[in-house]
Design a protein around this motif. Structure first.
Motif, short mmCIF file in Angstrom:
data_model
loop_
_atom_site.label_atom_id
_atom_site.label_comp_id
_atom_site.label_asym_id
_atom_site.label_seq_id
_atom_site.Cartn_x
_atom_site.Cartn_y
_atom_site.Cartn_z
N ILE A 1 70.86 -29.21 2.35
CA ILE A 1 72.04 -29.80 2.99
C ILE A 1 71.78 -30.00 4.48
N ARG A 2 71.27 -28.96 5.13
CA ARG A 2 70.97 -29.03 6.56
C ARG A 2 70.03 -30.18 6.89
N SER A 3 68.97 -30.30 6.12
CA SER A 3 67.97 -31.34 6.36
C SER A 3 68.59 -32.73 6.28
N HIS A 4 69.42 -32.95 5.26
CA HIS A 4 70.03 -34.27 5.10
C HIS A 4 71.06 -34.56 6.20
N LEU A 5 71.82 -33.55 6.61
CA LEU A 5 72.78 -33.76 7.69
C LEU A 5 72.08 -34.16 8.99
N LEU A 6 70.97 -33.49 9.28
CA LEU A 6 70.23 -33.82 10.50
C LEU A 6 69.57 -35.19 10.39
N THR A 7 69.08 -35.53 9.20
CA THR A 7 68.50 -36.86 9.01
C THR A 7 69.55 -37.95 9.21
N LEU A 8 70.78 -37.67 8.82
CA LEU A 8 71.87 -38.62 9.04
C LEU A 8 72.20 -38.79 10.53
N GLY A 9 71.72 -37.87 11.36
CA GLY A 9 72.04 -37.92 12.78
C GLY A 9 73.32 -37.20 13.15
N LEU A 10 73.86 -36.39 12.22
CA LEU A 10 75.06 -35.62 12.55
C LEU A 10 74.69 -34.47 13.49
N PRO A 11 75.49 -34.23 14.52
CA PRO A 11 75.12 -33.27 15.57
C PRO A 11 75.40 -31.81 15.17
N LEU A 12 74.77 -31.36 14.11
CA LEU A 12 74.95 -30.00 13.63
C LEU A 12 74.50 -29.00 14.69
N ARG A 13 75.32 -27.97 14.93
CA ARG A 13 74.99 -26.92 15.91
C ARG A 13 74.66 -25.59 15.27
N SER A 14 75.48 -25.19 14.28
CA SER A 14 75.27 -23.85 13.73
C SER A 14 75.73 -23.79 12.29
N ILE A 15 75.14 -22.84 11.56
CA ILE A 15 75.54 -22.51 10.19
C ILE A 15 75.76 -21.01 10.17
N GLU A 16 76.93 -20.57 9.67
CA GLU A 16 77.28 -19.16 9.73
C GLU A 16 77.72 -18.64 8.37
N ASP A 17 77.41 -17.39 8.12
CA ASP A 17 77.94 -16.68 6.95
C ASP A 17 79.35 -16.24 7.28
N GLU A 18 80.31 -16.75 6.50
CA GLU A 18 81.71 -16.41 6.75
C GLU A 18 82.09 -15.14 5.98
N TRP A 19 83.39 -14.83 5.97
CA TRP A 19 83.88 -13.55 5.48
C TRP A 19 83.69 -13.36 3.98
N ALA A 20 84.08 -14.37 3.19
CA ALA A 20 84.15 -14.20 1.74
C ALA A 20 82.83 -14.59 1.07
N PRO A 21 82.63 -14.25 -0.20
CA PRO A 21 81.41 -14.63 -0.92
C PRO A 21 81.25 -16.15 -0.96
N SER A 22 80.06 -16.62 -0.60
CA SER A 22 79.72 -18.05 -0.66
C SER A 22 80.52 -18.90 0.32
N GLN A 23 81.18 -18.27 1.28
CA GLN A 23 81.94 -19.01 2.28
C GLN A 23 81.06 -19.22 3.51
N LEU A 24 80.94 -20.47 3.93
CA LEU A 24 80.11 -20.83 5.07
C LEU A 24 80.95 -21.50 6.14
N GLU A 25 80.43 -21.51 7.35
CA GLU A 25 81.03 -22.29 8.43
C GLU A 25 79.94 -23.12 9.08
N MET A 26 80.23 -24.40 9.32
CA MET A 26 79.32 -25.25 10.07
C MET A 26 80.06 -25.80 11.29
N THR A 27 79.35 -25.85 12.41
CA THR A 27 79.93 -26.39 13.64
C THR A 27 79.07 -27.54 14.14
#
Length: 492
Positions: A216-242
């Motif tokens: 997912i990260r690779s494709h988002l960056l290839t699209l040119g989206l300005p991804l900053r961070s990927i974080e493990d959130e509180w619950a199981p399988s819950q993520l945060e992207m900024t």
């Protein structure tokens, strides 16, 4: 030979005309065979058609016709009005008879989708066949709101901070008895978490999900989206992207592309990504969408929220916050448009339950993150859910903030203990949120009576289906219903 639709109605800027030539050159150079031409609907979901290269060339001149039918359905694909009566059930001659609209591509949004075979992607603006903007188009509302800011010499900059769930499909639920019908969504796939939870920001959890997240990260960056961070959130399988700060329209366009990209990439690999607030899965907690906002001088680019020494935020920023607080309850169905989204509104949960602002305090609805000399000074509205329509969410913020500026609204003193503050509470369910919007003269005038009437009628139809199936559910204390999970988990 007469002028074609786009030129005849003056629908492209010089920048768009130049971008169209670049798009066609890139299509030829990269061997693109098909282009998805999409528009954001009333829910912020993308709908449209896939066009061949020749069809796209035609659309660049004449647009591409499409039915307005998706605007007449709710989240369960139930038709909520009779479109064949006078006014289409919405007191608007434009809506009678399920007419055709014209999709006009916006060449500045072109992307090549790295996960799809020789496939391009473009957003479209919707117009009536006489060239007028389609009166229910969310993207058009945001453009109009941004134009109002521009008249004051202001530019909105905003940042995305989005939580969502990434799960593994164990049963796609494609048996005939599970595929649903109009008014009854298909049974969503049965899933399982892909990592354990509750050890917030744990690096090992991120490593567990690395194989699919890396793709997912690779494709988002290839699209040119300005991804900053990927974080493990509180619950199981819950993520945060900024994501990095973006100007207003680009931010909303990025949000719809981001959600679509994550869902499509995941599904191709046997996973389901969901931006539903709180799925009916044990151990899953609510997800939010925190929207960071600041205003800049249109000429110099200077951040106008930077405070002076001893101030929490600039005077302009205070007035903006004042507007956000003033219209928070009326804006609720835009920031939190699903029935399930109101599951977040609980005290002591790091999600706001009342109309309060504070300095770097995650209990507040509006959190101020600013300091003298800090060019990143901003406010963060923590009220939104990740399934919100980004165009309507952002439009509601701009309209509220503008009213704050024009009336120089004072937000009062920041709250030290937001969950204990003696201030107005936020609506506790979608029905009460719609009541507040219906009573808002300001939003009725700002959005226009036609759209507010449409939005309330649409959302009431969803609420009525929910109550008919589940009764009067307390969204803060009672369990998430199967109705909510079926309605939103796969769709959003």
């Amino acid at each position: 030979m007469g002028k074609k639709f786009v030129e005849q109605h003056g629908l492209w800027s010089d920048v768009q005309r130049a971008a169209a030539l670049e798009v066609l050159a890139r299509i030829e150079k990269e061997g693109i065979q098909i282009i998805r031409l999409s528009w954001p609907d009333q829910w912020g979901l993308l709908r449209g058609k896939s066009l061949t290269v020749e069809a796209l060339k035609s659309a660049f001149a004449s647009g591409s016709e499409v039915t307005m039918a998706p605007f007449l359905i709710d989240t369960a694909s139930a038709i909520f009005v009779n479109p064949f009566v006078q006014g289409g059930g919405l007191n608007s001659e434009d809506m009678s008879g399920i007419r055709n609209l014209v999709m006009v591509p916006d060449p500045t949004t072109f992307k090549v989708l790295p996960w799809a075979d020789r496939t391009g992607w473009l957003l479209a603006d919707l117009h009536m066949r006489d060239g007028r903007p389609f009166p229910l188009s969310p993207r058009a509302f945001l453009k109009k709101a941004l134009a109002k800011l521009s008249e004051k010499g202001l530019t909105l900059n905003a940042g995305l901070e989005v939580e969502f769930y990434l799960t593994r499909i164990v049963d796609p639920c494609l048996d005939p008895e599970t595929i649903g019908e109009p008014g009854m969504p298909a049974e969503p796939p049965k899933v399982m978490p892909i990592a354990k939870g509750f050890s917030y920001l744990l690096e090992n959890h991120l490593d567990e999900v690395e194989p699919i997240v890396a793709e997912i990260r690779s494709h988002l960056l290839t699209l040119g989206l300005p991804l900053r961070s990927i974080e493990d959130e509180w619950a199981p399988s819950q993520l945060e992207m900024t994501f990095d700060v973006l100007p207003g329209l680009e931010l909303a366009d990025t949000m719809v592309l981001f959600r679509n990209a994550v869902k499509q990439i995941a599904r191709r690999r046997g996973y389901l990504a969901s931006f539903m607030c709180r799925p009916a899965i044990p151990g899953f907690f609510p997800s939010g969408w925190h929207l960071h906002q600041s205003l800049a001088d249109s000429t110099t680019g200077e951040n106008l929220f930077v405070p002076k020494e001893g101030e929490p935020i600039s005077d302009l920023g205070r007035a903006w916050v004042g507007g956000l607080l003033e219209h928070a309850v009326a804006a609720s169905s835009f920031t939190t448009p699903t029935i399930n989204g109101y599951r977040r509104r609980r005290p002591n949960s790091m999600a706001p339950d009342r109309v309060a602002w504070a300095l770097d305090n995650r209990a507040a609805m509006v959190r101020v993150i600013a300091g003298p000399g800090d060019s990143a000074s901003r406010v963060e509205n923590r009220v939104g859910e990740p399934a919100a329509n980004p165009y309507l969410y952002l439009t509601s913020q701009i309209l509220a903030g503008l009213d704050g500026i024009e009336r120089n609204l004072d937000p009062g003193a920041p709250q030290d203990t937001p969950y204990l503050a003696d201030v107005q509470t936020l609506p506790i369910n979608l029905s009460s949120a719609l009541d507040e919007l219906e009573n808002s003269t300001y939003f009725t005038n700002a959005f226009g009576e036609q759209f507010i009437h449409y939005w309330i009628k649409l959302q009431r139809s969803v609420w009525e289906r929910f109550v008919a199936a589940e009764g009067n559910v307390d969204m803060q204390t009672q369990d998430i219903t199967k109705w909510e999970h079926r309605e939103y988990f796969e769709l959003m």
